[in-house]
Design a protein around this motif. Structure first.
Motif, PDB file in Angstrom:
ATOM      1  N   PHE A 340       5.764  43.951 -31.118  1.00  0.00           N
ATOM      2  CA  PHE A 340       5.040  43.648 -32.360  1.00  0.00           C
ATOM      3  C   PHE A 340       3.617  43.173 -32.071  1.00  0.00           C
ATOM      4  CE2 PHE A 340       3.644  40.424 -35.443  1.00  0.00           C
ATOM      5  CZ  PHE A 340       3.545  41.224 -36.567  1.00  0.00           C
ATOM      6  N   LEU A 341       3.389  42.546 -30.914  1.00  0.00           N
ATOM      7  CA  LEU A 341       2.065  42.019 -30.595  1.00  0.00           C
ATOM      8  C   LEU A 341       1.007  43.115 -30.534  1.00  0.00           C
ATOM      9  CD1 LEU A 341       2.962  39.403 -27.820  1.00  0.00           C
ATOM     10  CD2 LEU A 341       2.708  39.039 -30.282  1.00  0.00           C
ATOM     11  N   ILE A 342       1.433  44.349 -30.341  1.00  0.00           N
ATOM     12  CA  ILE A 342       0.481  45.462 -30.312  1.00  0.00           C
ATOM     13  C   ILE A 342      -0.182  45.647 -31.674  1.00  0.00           C
ATOM     14  CG2 ILE A 342       0.249  47.960 -29.959  1.00  0.00           C
ATOM     15  CD1 ILE A 342       2.554  47.792 -27.995  1.00  0.00           C
ATOM     16  N   VAL A 343       0.548  45.325 -32.757  1.00  0.00           N
ATOM     17  CA  VAL A 343       0.018  45.533 -34.117  1.00  0.00           C
ATOM     18  C   VAL A 343      -1.201  44.644 -34.375  1.00  0.00           C
ATOM     19  CG1 VAL A 343       0.530  45.419 -36.584  1.00  0.00           C
ATOM     20  CG2 VAL A 343       2.248  46.312 -34.987  1.00  0.00           C
ATOM     21  N   PRO A 344      -1.082  43.304 -34.248  1.00  0.00           N
ATOM     22  CA  PRO A 344      -2.285  42.483 -34.467  1.00  0.00           C
ATOM     23  C   PRO A 344      -3.402  42.807 -33.483  1.00  0.00           C
ATOM     24  CG  PRO A 344      -0.501  41.145 -33.572  1.00  0.00           C
ATOM     25  CD  PRO A 344       0.093  42.454 -33.968  1.00  0.00           C
ATOM     26  N   PHE A 345      -3.040  43.171 -32.247  1.00  0.00           N
ATOM     27  CA  PHE A 345      -4.073  43.524 -31.266  1.00  0.00           C
ATOM     28  C   PHE A 345      -4.894  44.718 -31.732  1.00  0.00           C
ATOM     29  CE2 PHE A 345      -5.347  46.367 -27.810  1.00  0.00           C
ATOM     30  CZ  PHE A 345      -6.207  45.547 -27.103  1.00  0.00           C
ATOM     31  N   LEU A 346      -4.230  45.786 -32.163  1.00  0.00           N
ATOM     32  CA  LEU A 346      -4.945  47.003 -32.551  1.00  0.00           C
ATOM     33  C   LEU A 346      -5.805  46.779 -33.793  1.00  0.00           C
ATOM     34  CD1 LEU A 346      -2.209  49.745 -31.958  1.00  0.00           C
ATOM     35  CD2 LEU A 346      -4.248  49.282 -30.574  1.00  0.00           C
ATOM     36  N   ILE A 347      -5.269  46.032 -34.765  1.00  0.00           N
ATOM     37  CA  ILE A 347      -6.040  45.782 -35.993  1.00  0.00           C
ATOM     38  C   ILE A 347      -7.273  44.941 -35.670  1.00  0.00           C
ATOM     39  CG2 ILE A 347      -6.023  44.743 -38.292  1.00  0.00           C
ATOM     40  CD1 ILE A 347      -3.002  45.280 -38.387  1.00  0.00           C
ATOM     41  N   ALA A 348      -7.079  43.865 -34.900  1.00  0.00           N
ATOM     42  CA  ALA A 348      -8.210  42.999 -34.550  1.00  0.00           C
ATOM     43  C   ALA A 348      -9.235  43.745 -33.704  1.00  0.00           C
ATOM     44  CB  ALA A 348      -7.709  41.762 -33.802  1.00  0.00           C
ATOM     45  N   ALA A 349      -8.766  44.586 -32.783  1.00  0.00           N
ATOM     46  CA  ALA A 349      -9.688  45.357 -31.938  1.00  0.00           C
ATOM     47  C   ALA A 349     -10.510  46.328 -32.773  1.00  0.00           C
ATOM     48  CB  ALA A 349      -8.912  46.103 -30.860  1.00  0.00           C
ATOM     49  N   ALA A 350      -9.862  46.969 -33.750  1.00  0.00           N
ATOM     50  CA  ALA A 350     -10.581  47.902 -34.614  1.00  0.00           C
ATOM     51  C   ALA A 350     -11.653  47.177 -35.420  1.00  0.00           C
ATOM     52  CB  ALA A 350      -9.600  48.608 -35.547  1.00  0.00           C
ATOM     53  N   LEU A 351     -11.296  46.001 -35.955  1.00  0.00           N
ATOM     54  CA  LEU A 351     -12.261  45.235 -36.751  1.00  0.00           C
ATOM     55  C   LEU A 351     -13.383  44.676 -35.876  1.00  0.00           C
ATOM     56  CD1 LEU A 351      -9.796  43.360 -39.125  1.00  0.00           C
ATOM     57  CD2 LEU A 351     -11.532  45.001 -39.812  1.00  0.00           C
ATOM     58  N   LYS A 352     -13.039  44.191 -34.684  1.00  0.00           N
ATOM     59  CA  LYS A 352     -14.057  43.666 -33.773  1.00  0.00           C
ATOM     60  C   LYS A 352     -15.050  44.758 -33.387  1.00  0.00           C
ATOM     61  CE  LYS A 352     -16.192  41.491 -30.411  1.00  0.00           C
ATOM     62  NZ  LYS A 352     -17.250  40.507 -30.700  1.00  0.00           N
ATOM     63  N   THR A 353     -14.531  45.918 -33.021  1.00  0.00           N
ATOM     64  CA  THR A 353     -15.393  47.024 -32.617  1.00  0.00           C
ATOM     65  C   THR A 353     -16.272  47.490 -33.763  1.00  0.00           C
ATOM     66  OG1 THR A 353     -13.706  47.737 -31.037  1.00  0.00           O
ATOM     67  CG2 THR A 353     -15.426  49.329 -31.582  1.00  0.00           C
ATOM     68  N   ALA A 354     -15.723  47.460 -34.989  1.00  0.00           N
ATOM     69  CA  ALA A 354     -16.452  47.990 -36.146  1.00  0.00           C
ATOM     70  C   ALA A 354     -17.533  47.044 -36.655  1.00  0.00           C
ATOM     71  CB  ALA A 354     -15.468  48.308 -37.272  1.00  0.00           C
ATOM     72  N   GLN A 355     -17.228  45.724 -36.703  1.00  0.00           N
ATOM     73  CA  GLN A 355     -18.192  44.829 -37.348  1.00  0.00           C
ATOM     74  C   GLN A 355     -18.776  43.764 -36.424  1.00  0.00           C
ATOM     75  OE1 GLN A 355     -17.132  41.332 -38.189  1.00  0.00           O
ATOM     76  NE2 GLN A 355     -15.446  41.869 -36.827  1.00  0.00           N
ATOM     77  N   GLY A 356     -18.261  43.602 -35.214  1.00  0.00           N
ATOM     78  CA  GLY A 356     -18.944  42.802 -34.208  1.00  0.00           C
ATOM     79  C   GLY A 356     -18.518  41.364 -34.045  1.00  0.00           C
ATOM     80  N   SER A 357     -18.056  40.711 -35.090  1.00  0.00           N
ATOM     81  CA  SER A 357     -17.750  39.290 -35.011  1.00  0.00           C
ATOM     82  C   SER A 357     -16.299  39.061 -34.594  1.00  0.00           C
ATOM     83  CB  SER A 357     -18.005  38.615 -36.358  1.00  0.00           C
ATOM     84  OG  SER A 357     -17.482  37.300 -36.374  1.00  0.00           O
ATOM     85  N   SER A 358     -16.106  38.331 -33.507  1.00  0.00           N
ATOM     86  CA  SER A 358     -14.752  37.994 -33.075  1.00  0.00           C
ATOM     87  C   SER A 358     -14.073  37.063 -34.074  1.00  0.00           C
ATOM     88  CB  SER A 358     -14.787  37.325 -31.696  1.00  0.00           C
ATOM     89  OG  SER A 358     -15.248  38.209 -30.709  1.00  0.00           O
ATOM     90  N   THR A 359     -14.832  36.096 -34.602  1.00  0.00           N
ATOM     91  CA  THR A 359     -14.265  35.157 -35.561  1.00  0.00           C
ATOM     92  C   THR A 359     -13.809  35.882 -36.824  1.00  0.00           C
ATOM     93  OG1 THR A 359     -15.674  33.367 -34.735  1.00  0.00           O
ATOM     94  CG2 THR A 359     -14.710  33.081 -36.916  1.00  0.00           C
ATOM     95  N   ALA A 360     -14.652  36.781 -37.349  1.00  0.00           N
ATOM     96  CA  ALA A 360     -14.268  37.539 -38.543  1.00  0.00           C
ATOM     97  C   ALA A 360     -13.047  38.409 -38.274  1.00  0.00           C
ATOM     98  CB  ALA A 360     -15.441  38.390 -39.009  1.00  0.00           C
ATOM     99  N   ALA A 361     -12.980  39.019 -37.090  1.00  0.00           N
ATOM    100  CA  ALA A 361     -11.824  39.846 -36.737  1.00  0.00           C
ATOM    101  C   ALA A 361     -10.547  39.010 -36.715  1.00  0.00           C
ATOM    102  CB  ALA A 361     -12.049  40.514 -35.389  1.00  0.00           C
ATOM    103  N   LEU A 362     -10.631  37.813 -36.170  1.00  0.00           N
ATOM    104  CA  LEU A 362      -9.472  36.923 -36.137  1.00  0.00           C
ATOM    105  C   LEU A 362      -9.055  36.493 -37.540  1.00  0.00           C
ATOM    106  CD1 LEU A 362     -10.477  34.782 -33.045  1.00  0.00           C
ATOM    107  CD2 LEU A 362      -8.254  35.861 -33.330  1.00  0.00           C
ATOM    108  N   VAL A 363     -10.031  36.133 -38.368  1.00  0.00           N
ATOM    109  CA  VAL A 363      -9.733  35.662 -39.722  1.00  0.00           C
ATOM    110  C   VAL A 363      -9.095  36.771 -40.557  1.00  0.00           C
ATOM    111  CG1 VAL A 363     -10.777  34.898 -41.893  1.00  0.00           C
ATOM    112  CG2 VAL A 363     -11.506  33.869 -39.742  1.00  0.00           C
TER     113      VAL A 363
END
Length: 447
Positions: A340-363
């Motif tokens: 299951f840990l792959i799911v949050p990883f992939l979503i956060a990675a996609a958001l981080k790559t797309a918009q740049g902010s690690s904090t926003a990706a986590l939130v």
């Protein structure tokens, strides 16, 4: 349909912040309004859920974020960050300057934002590169990756704290800190190894060489605090939170001692104790230190608080749509346990790559996956802590041109954008993958 609505909301956040440079606070609020209204929620409920989501997250982590920011500001301006760097250098020795920079970044970025940490330590890593006659790029990447590891994995950095709050793990912050510190060690070493491998091939222009020698850099900073005073504001809150967590697991909650330990071990009180400890670092008790320094730290905390609160509003809107019922009716048998840990990883990675902010990706990602956790049986301190690790791993992947940290690294190290892609960006990819693998292994071993 509800999935489509949420995806549109997330895409709006990404496009509005990455392409049109809208502040994430407004992007998250507009997306919250859209998802709430489009999902059929009454207008009154939309407003109520936004207010409750914003206020609820601020209730649990608002003071923690402010306290952590104050500690970071005092460490920066008092010279404590340099003192910590000097101690690490003495322990590691002059023959391993890159390893020293990785470990310095690991320690400094626990309370200090990675952008600020790199700027603070930039002259130090340049002077060390000159003294040790090693490629400057190896030092820069070792420092950047050390900073990045704890920035995305270890509270009281705002991103991991916000993620913990969104998935209902605030009560397990002590466990998250301990596991985060452990996971961040091999992740830092991965960044260090890549810095040695890739950085030696990069030639930084001569005009970016340091003007001062190492001794001159240290002397130019003036009188620095003692080692004890420098480390105390970081060690104290972590120790108090750990003691509180251990007491909660081993003692009867009705005893006076257990209640006292629960009080001082609560994240809010522990971080406020850290703030009190940081006052030992003040060069003088004056309006400049007691007022101006604190005011500047509050200015730094304000945008983080707003983005985090807006992320809480977005998460609360999602939670109160029909998404929870929809997820509970779905079959996630193939995504149970460590998978299951792959799911949050992939979503956060996609958001981080797309918009740049690690904090926003986590939130954002923690808000999206929160309704899924019950349906896949993720509950308790260690499983939730490992979900935060997977979120942090995704939020590392990857740092490139839309990330402010990328530009801090290039501008203060003198590397070209192309060289930074080959070194810093690839390093963050390897770090993110390493963090995910380690979190999955820990799940197998501990859960």
């Amino acid at each position: 349909m509800i999935f489509a609505i949420i995806i549109i909301g997330v895409l709006f956040i990404v496009v509005s912040t990455a392409k049109f440079k809208l502040h994430p606070f407004l992007g998250l609020l507009i997306a919250s309004l859209f998802v709430g209204i489009a999902s059929g929620m009454s207008l009154t409920d939309v407003v109520t859920n936004i207010n409750e989501g914003f206020g609820g997250l601020m209730t649990s982590i608002g003071i923690i974020i402010v306290a952590g920011t104050i500690i970071g500001t005092v460490l920066e301006r008092s010279g404590a960050a340099y003192r910590m760097a000097e101690v690490v250098l003495r322990i590691v020795g002059p023959k391993h300057p890159q390893l020293a920079m990785s470990l310095i970044g690991y320690v400094v970025s626990i309370p200090v934002f990675c952008d600020s940490g790199f700027i603070i330590l930039s002259s130090l890593q340049k002077s060390l590169a000159k003294r040790a006659a090693v490629p400057l790029a190896t030092m820069a990447v070792a420092l950047s990756t050390g900073l990045f590891a704890t920035h995305t994995l270890v509270p009281p950095t705002p991103g991991p704290i916000a993620a913990a709050g969104n998935i209902g793990a605030t009560d397990y912050l002590g466990t998250i800190i301990v596991i985060g510190l452990l996971v961040a060690i091999p992740v830092t070493l991965v960044g260090y190894a890549w810095a040695l491998h890739a950085g030696k091939k990069v030639v930084v222009p001569v005009d970016h060489e340091p003007a001062l020698d190492y001794e001159e850099v240290i002397q130019s900073f003036g009188k620095m605090p003692s080692t004890f005073k420098a480390f105390f504001p970081i060690i104290l809150p972590i120790a108090l939170i750990a003691i509180g967590s251990i007491a909660a697991m081993t003692m009867s909650p009705d005893t006076t001692l257990a209640k006292l330990l629960a009080f001082i071990g609560s994240p809010t009180i522990a971080l406020l104790c850290g703030v009190a400890a940081s006052f030992l670092l003040l060069p003088e008790m004056s309006e400049m230190t007691l007022n101006d320094w604190i005011a500047d730290s509050l200015k730094d905390a304000a945008p983080i608080l707003l983005v985090t609160g807006a992320g809480g509003a977005f998460g609360n809107i999602i939670k109160n749509t029909s998404i929870s019922d929809t997820l509970q009716s779905m079959d996630f048998s193939a995504l149970t346990g460590a998978m299951f840990l792959i799911v949050p990883f992939l979503i956060a990675a996609a958001l981080k790559t797309a918009q740049g902010s690690s904090t926003a990706a986590l939130v954002i990602t923690s808000s999206l996956i929160a309704p899924m956790l019950a349906s896949v049986g993720v509950e308790g301190a260690v499983p939730l802590a490992l979900v935060v690790m997977a979120l942090g791993a995704g939020a590392m992947t990857v740092s490139h041109v839309n990330d402010s940290f990328f530009w801090v690294v290039t501008q203060f190290s003198g590397m070209s954008v192309t060289d930074a892609y080959k070194t810093h960006t690839v390093a963050t990819l390897l770090q993110g993958l390493a963090a995910l693998v380690i979190a999955m292994l820990l799940w197998v071993l501990l859960v």
